[in-house]
Design an enzyme around this catalytic site. Structure first.
Site, mmCIF file in Angstrom:
data_model
loop_
_atom_site.group_PDB
_atom_site.id
_atom_site.type_symbol
_atom_site.label_atom_id
_atom_site.label_comp_id
_atom_site.label_asym_id
_atom_site.label_seq_id
_atom_site.Cartn_x
_atom_site.Cartn_y
_atom_site.Cartn_z
ATOM 1 N N GLY A 14 -36.371 28.494 78.424
ATOM 2 C CA GLY A 14 -35.486 27.846 77.439
ATOM 3 C C GLY A 14 -34.341 28.712 76.948
ATOM 4 O O GLY A 14 -33.435 28.208 76.280
ATOM 5 N N THR A 15 -34.377 30.016 77.288
ATOM 6 C CA THR A 15 -33.269 30.887 76.873
ATOM 7 C C THR A 15 -32.428 31.296 78.082
ATOM 8 O O THR A 15 -31.545 32.133 77.963
ATOM 9 C CB THR A 15 -33.804 32.169 76.199
ATOM 10 N N ALA A 19 -30.435 26.680 81.293
ATOM 11 C CA ALA A 19 -30.725 25.892 80.091
ATOM 12 C C ALA A 19 -29.509 25.854 79.169
ATOM 13 O O ALA A 19 -29.073 24.791 78.725
ATOM 14 C CB ALA A 19 -31.932 26.484 79.365
ATOM 15 N N ARG A 47 -40.185 34.655 76.842
ATOM 16 C CA ARG A 47 -40.809 35.803 76.149
ATOM 17 C C ARG A 47 -39.969 36.254 74.958
ATOM 18 O O ARG A 47 -40.396 37.078 74.167
ATOM 19 C CB ARG A 47 -40.962 36.971 77.135
ATOM 20 N N ASP A 178 -32.103 18.629 93.118
ATOM 21 C CA ASP A 178 -31.002 19.024 93.993
ATOM 22 C C ASP A 178 -29.782 18.452 93.283
ATOM 23 O O ASP A 178 -29.557 17.228 93.313
ATOM 24 C CB ASP A 178 -31.150 18.402 95.389
ATOM 25 N N HIS A 179 -29.017 19.316 92.619
ATOM 26 C CA HIS A 179 -28.001 18.765 91.709
ATOM 27 C C HIS A 179 -26.919 17.966 92.437
ATOM 28 O O HIS A 179 -26.254 17.139 91.831
ATOM 29 C CB HIS A 179 -27.401 19.860 90.803
ATOM 30 N N ASP A 236 -29.080 28.532 100.973
ATOM 31 C CA ASP A 236 -28.522 28.198 99.661
ATOM 32 C C ASP A 236 -27.881 26.814 99.637
ATOM 33 O O ASP A 236 -27.943 26.113 98.630
ATOM 34 C CB ASP A 236 -27.472 29.271 99.301
ATOM 35 N N HIS A 241 -28.601 20.881 99.846
ATOM 36 C CA HIS A 241 -27.507 19.947 99.562
ATOM 37 C C HIS A 241 -26.999 19.226 100.824
ATOM 38 O O HIS A 241 -26.858 18.007 100.837
ATOM 39 C CB HIS A 241 -26.335 20.679 98.904
#
Ligand code: NDP
Ligand code: BG6
Length: 491
Positions: A14-15, A19, A47, A178-179, A236, A241
Site C-alpha cells: 500500500g505504500t 499504489a 512494513r 495486464d494493463h 516485459d 501485452h
C-alpha cells in the site's frame, strides 16, 4: 446512476510506487463517479510504520491532481486504513483479520473482499497462501485475488506460481493484471471486429495479407534497470501485452460478449499459434539493444546494467497461426525502448485486388495499394482505413485516400485510465480484461522457445540508434517476405 460496488480492498504494498501513482487515483475516479461510495474501505499494508492519519495524507496527496474538491478527497481518504504488516510474518495476519472484520461491519461490506497484491512478484505465492491459511477469506461474500505483473519468468516458474495461487483461490477468483487490456482502444478491437460486417467478413487469410502490431516507447530503461535487465523486451512486453493484443485480433467470434466465452476463444487462438523450433525461432525473431546517441547513454551504460548485458531492449517477430482462419497470414510484432516515439498501433494490411484493371500500360495510373485498417491505440485513439479512389485530375488515376476517425482530445483525456477500468471490473467480478491461466501458459510456451534460442546465441549489441525504429534486421524480417512495416519513420 452507476451501481455502487460494495467491497473491502486489502492492498498489500500500500505504500509502493504503483499504489501511489496509479491505484489510489484510479480508486478516486471510481469514487468520484459513484462506483464506490459509502460501502467501501481500503486497508493499505506494508512494513512501513504509519498511522491512519498519515496514510490518508499520502492517499490525499496521490489523488490531489484528480480534483480541486478538497472535501471530496478528504471523504474518499477517510475510507483508508493502514496496518503495518510483514507478509512473511504469520503473526501479523491476525491483526489484518480483525481489522478486515471490523471494517466489514462498519461499512456493511457483506463479506466482499478483494485482495490486491501490489508487491514484488516473489511475494505473490506466499501472500495468497497466507490469506487462505490465516483465514482472511470471507465465507459469505466474494473473495477475489488481484495479481500484478510479471506472472513468472518462463512457463515453469509461472506454473509453480499458478499452483500456489490455485491452492488458495479458484481460477475465476484470480484477476491477473495486464494493463493493456484496460486500454480503451484495445477493448475497442472487439467492437471494431465483431460490430462491423465489412471487417469481420474479411477477417481471415483470404483477404488479409498480414497484421502488424507496434508498441513503441521513446524512453529508455530509466530507473528500472534492476528489474528490466533480468527481463528484457521479450518477457516485459511480448509475453503479456503483445500476446494479449494478438489473441484479440486472431480469435474467433465469441458465442456471447462475456468473460468465459471471450477467454475461451483467446485460448483457442493462442493454442493454434505455431511454437517455433530452433531454426524457426532464430529466423522469425530479431532483437536489439540501444546504442548511445547525443547525451543519451547506451543501454549497457545505464545505471544498474552490467557492462556486458545481452538483454534485449527491442524485439520484432513473425507469428504464424496454424488454423483455418489464419494459415499463411503472418502477424508481425515489434516493441522497443528508445524508439522514434511513444505510440501503440495495429495495422491490418488487406490483400490487393487480384486484378488491377487500371494499370494498363498507357494509363499512367500507379498500381493499386493495399487497403490498410489502422487501429490507433495510443496516444491518439481511433482508426483509419485507406482505400483506393480516383483522384480528381484529368484522366483516370487512382490514389490511396484515408478515412479517418480520431477521438477528440477532450474525450481522450476523459477516457477512464486502465487501472480505473480494471479495478471496476474486479469489483464487478468481470474477468474479460484479465489474463486467464491457459492464456498465460500458452504465451509462455511460445516465448520460452525464442528465449532458449537467444540464450545460446551471442547477439551483436548495441545495434540500433535511439530515435530509430529499431535495428535494420527488423525491416529485413519483412523485406524477406516482400513486405514492409506500414508505419515507417517520419510518417
Ligand atoms: P514498490 O517496490 O514500489 O512497492 C513494493 C511494496 O511492497 C511497498 O509498499 C513495500 O513497502 C512493500 N513490501 C516490500 N516487502 C514487504 C514485506 N516483506 N511485507 C510487506 N510489505 C512489503 O513496487 P511497485 O509498486 O513498483 O510494484 C508493485 C507491483 O506492481 C510489482 O509486481 C510490479 O512488477 C508491478 N507493476 C508496477 C508498475 C509501476 O509502475 N510501479 C507498473 C506495472 C506493474 P515496505 O518496503 O515499506 O514494506
Ligand atoms: C509495462 C512494462 O508493462 O508497460 C514497461 O513493464 C513499459 O517496461 C510499460 O514501459 C508500457 O506501458 P504503457 O501503458 O506506457 O504503454
Amino acid at each position: 446512476m452507476p451501481t455502487e460496488r460494495r467491497s473491502l480492498i486489502m492492498l498489500f504494498g500500500g505504500t509502493g510506487d504503483l499504489a501511489i501513482r496509479k491505484l489510489y487515483p484510479a480508486m478516486f475516479k471510481l469514487y468520484q463517479k459513484g462506483n464506490i461510495r459509502d460501502h467501501f474501505a481500503v486497508i493499505g499494508s506494508s512494513r512501513y510504520k504509519v498511522d491512519d492519519a498519515k496514510f490518508r495524507e499520502m492517499v490525499e496527496k496521490s489523488v490531489a491532481k484528480e480534483s480541486s474538491d478538497k472535501k471530496l478527497i478528504a471523504n474518499f481518504a477517510s475510507h483508508f486504513y493502514f496496518v503495518t504488516h510483514d507478509v512473511t510474518d504469520l503473526a501479523h495476519y491476525a491483526v489484518l483479520k480483525s481489522k478486515i472484520e471490523e471494517l466489514d461491519k462498519k461499512y456493511e461490506l457483506q463479506g466482499n473482499r478483494v485482495f490486491y497484491i501490489s508487491m514484488a512478484p516473489n511475494f505473490f505465492g506466499t501472500v495468497a497462501k497466507n490469506i487462505k491459511n490465516q483465514n482472511l477469506l470471507s465465507s459469505d461474500g466474494f473473495n477475489r485475488l488481484v495479481i500484478e505483473k510479471p506472472f513468472g519468468r518462463d512457463f515453469e516458474s509461472a506454473s509453480e506460481l499458478n499452483n500456489e495461487l490455485s491452492a488458495a483461490f479458484d481460477e475465476n477468483q484470480i484477476f491477473r493484471i495486464d494493463h493493456y487490456l484496460g486500454k480503451e482502444m484495445i477493448q475497442n478491437i472487439e467492437a471494431i471486429r465483431f460490430g462491423n460486417t465489412i471487417f469481420e467478413a474479411l477477417w481471415n487469410n483470404r483477404y488479409i495479407d498480414n497484421v502488424q502490431v507496434t508498441l513503441a516507447e521513446k524512453l529508455g530503461v530509466e530507473e528500472r534497470a534492476g528489474y528490466y535487465d533480468n527481463s528484457g523486451a521479450l518477457r516485459d512486453m511480448v509475453q503479456n501485452h503483445i500476446m494479449q493484443i494478438v489473441s484479440l485480433l486472431a480469435m474467433e467470434q465469441p458465442v456471447a460478449f462475456k468473460d468465459t466465452d471471450i477467454r475461451a476463444e483467446k485460448v483457442k487462438a493462442l493454442r493454434s499459434l505455431r511454437v517455433y523450433n530452433v531454426a524457426e525461432a532464430s529466423s522469425n525473431f530479431v532483437r536489439g539493444q540501444y546504442a548511445a546517441m547525443g547525451n543519451g547513454k547506451e543501454y549497457r551504460q545505464e545505471d544498474g546494467v552490467p557492462k556486458d548485458s545481452n538483454t534485449e531492449t527491442f524485439v520484432a517477430g513473425k507469428l504464424m497461426f496454424d488454423n483455418y482462419r489464419w494459415s499463411g497470414t503472418p502477424f508481425y510484432i515489434r516493441t522497443g525502448k528508445k524508439l522514434a516515439d511513444k505510440f501503440t498501433r495495429v495495422d491490418v494490411v488487406f490483400k490487393k485486388p487480384l486484378v488491377d484493371i487500371f494499370a494498363f500500360p498507357q494509363s499512367g495510373s500507379a498500381p493499386l495499394t493495399a487497403n490498410v485498417l489502422t487501429i490507433f491505440i495510443e496516444p491518439n485513439q481511433g482508426f483509419s482505413l485507406t482505400v483506393n479512389a480516383k483522384n480528381s485530375e484529368q484522366g483516370f488515376h487512382t490514389e490511396p485516400v484515408s478515412l479517418k476517425f480520431l477521438e477528440d482530445s477532450k474525450r481522450t483525456k476523459e477516457t477512464p485510465q486502465p487501472y480505473e477500468r480494471l479495478i471496476h471490473d474486479v469489483l464487478k467480478g468481470d474477468g474479460t480484461n484479465f489474463a486467464s491461466w491457459p492464456e498465460v501458459a500458452s504465451a509462455w510456451k511460445f516465448v520460452d522457445q525464442i528465449r532458449r534460442v537467444w540464450d545460446i546465441q551471442q547477439p551483436m549489441f548495441p545495434n540500433y540508434i535511439p530515435g530509430s525504429m529499431g535495428p535494420v534486421s527488423a525491416d529485413e524480417l519483412l523485406a524477406r517476405d516482400h513486405r514492409e512495416w506500414v508505419y515507417k519513420l517520419n510518417q
